[in-house]
Write a protein that holds these residues in place. Structure first.
Motif, short mmCIF file in Angstrom:
data_model
loop_
_atom_site.label_atom_id
_atom_site.label_comp_id
_atom_site.label_asym_id
_atom_site.label_seq_id
_atom_site.Cartn_x
_atom_site.Cartn_y
_atom_site.Cartn_z
N TRP A 176 1.25 -0.84 -0.49
CA TRP A 176 -0.51 -0.15 -0.55
C TRP A 176 1.02 1.34 -0.01
O TRP A 176 0.71 2.03 -1.28
N LEU A 177 1.78 1.33 0.27
CA LEU A 177 2.70 2.41 0.87
C LEU A 177 3.12 2.69 0.01
O LEU A 177 3.60 3.68 -0.38
N LEU A 178 4.22 1.75 -0.98
CA LEU A 178 4.77 1.93 -2.14
C LEU A 178 3.67 1.75 -3.73
O LEU A 178 4.04 3.04 -4.36
N ARG A 179 2.30 1.88 -3.12
CA ARG A 179 1.32 2.01 -4.03
C ARG A 179 0.99 4.00 -4.08
O ARG A 179 0.83 4.68 -4.95
N ARG A 180 1.04 4.15 -2.62
CA ARG A 180 0.79 5.51 -2.34
C ARG A 180 2.16 6.24 -2.80
O ARG A 180 1.63 7.64 -2.92
N GLU A 181 3.53 5.99 -2.43
CA GLU A 181 4.17 6.49 -2.94
C GLU A 181 5.67 6.33 -3.48
O GLU A 181 6.31 5.41 -3.12
N PRO A 182 5.41 5.98 -4.65
CA PRO A 182 5.98 5.49 -5.77
C PRO A 182 7.62 5.74 -5.95
O PRO A 182 8.37 5.33 -6.27
N GLN A 183 8.00 7.45 -5.15
CA GLN A 183 9.19 7.80 -4.71
C GLN A 183 10.03 6.31 -4.59
O GLN A 183 11.54 6.41 -4.60
N LEU A 184 9.45 5.70 -3.55
CA LEU A 184 10.29 4.61 -3.08
C LEU A 184 10.93 3.94 -3.81
O LEU A 184 12.35 3.45 -3.37
N LEU A 185 10.49 3.36 -4.77
CA LEU A 185 10.88 2.40 -6.02
C LEU A 185 12.05 3.38 -6.41
O LEU A 185 12.62 2.23 -7.16
N LYS A 186 12.07 4.34 -6.52
CA LYS A 186 12.89 5.21 -7.29
C LYS A 186 14.07 5.66 -7.10
O LYS A 186 15.91 6.30 -7.03
N GLY A 187 13.82 5.63 -5.34
CA GLY A 187 14.97 6.20 -4.59
C GLY A 187 15.53 7.49 -4.22
O GLY A 187 14.63 8.19 -4.82
N GLY A 188 15.78 7.70 -3.16
CA GLY A 188 16.30 9.45 -3.09
C GLY A 188 15.83 9.88 -1.78
O GLY A 188 15.21 11.10 -1.66
N LEU A 189 14.43 8.97 -1.12
CA LEU A 189 13.78 9.76 -0.09
C LEU A 189 14.66 9.00 1.55
O LEU A 189 15.37 7.92 1.29
N SER A 190 14.25 9.75 2.50
CA SER A 190 14.29 9.11 3.81
C SER A 190 13.20 9.17 4.36
O SER A 190 11.77 9.46 4.27
N VAL A 191 13.18 8.03 4.92
CA VAL A 191 11.87 7.38 5.85
C VAL A 191 12.52 7.18 7.18
O VAL A 191 13.35 6.45 7.53
#
Length: 84
Positions: free
Chosen positions: A39-54
């Motif tokens: 669900w989180l990956l669908r909601r925030e697709p940038q997670l699959l591209k890189g560059g985010l801090s969680v």
């Protein structure tokens, strides 16, 4: 030092799978967490591209971060929990 409440049962933690609703999502904590992770990956697709801090606050043993990584997330993960 003083231990946190979770420390007492962390080794046997089953993610609340005694709850019948959670059991519908899978038979293990990782399977249940995978539902939330997808669900989180669908909601925030940038997670699959890189560059985010969680920041996973209350991460326990880091299961959500581990499952997200296994699903292809490329974030910088930091986990924080009161339990050791």
């Amino acid at each position: 030092g003083e231990s946190a409440e979770f420390d007492e049962y962390a080794a046997d933690y089953q993610g609340g799978l005694d709850n019948p609703i959670k059991r519908m999502m899978g038979s293990s904590p990782d399977q249940f967490i995978a539902v939330k992770a997808r669900w989180l990956l669908r909601r925030e697709p940038q997670l699959l591209k890189g560059g985010l801090s969680v920041l996973d606050y209350g991460c326990g043993v880091g299961s959500l971060m581990r499952v997200l990584t296994s699903l292809g997330a490329k974030a910088s993960f930091t986990g924080c929990d009161i339990s050791r």
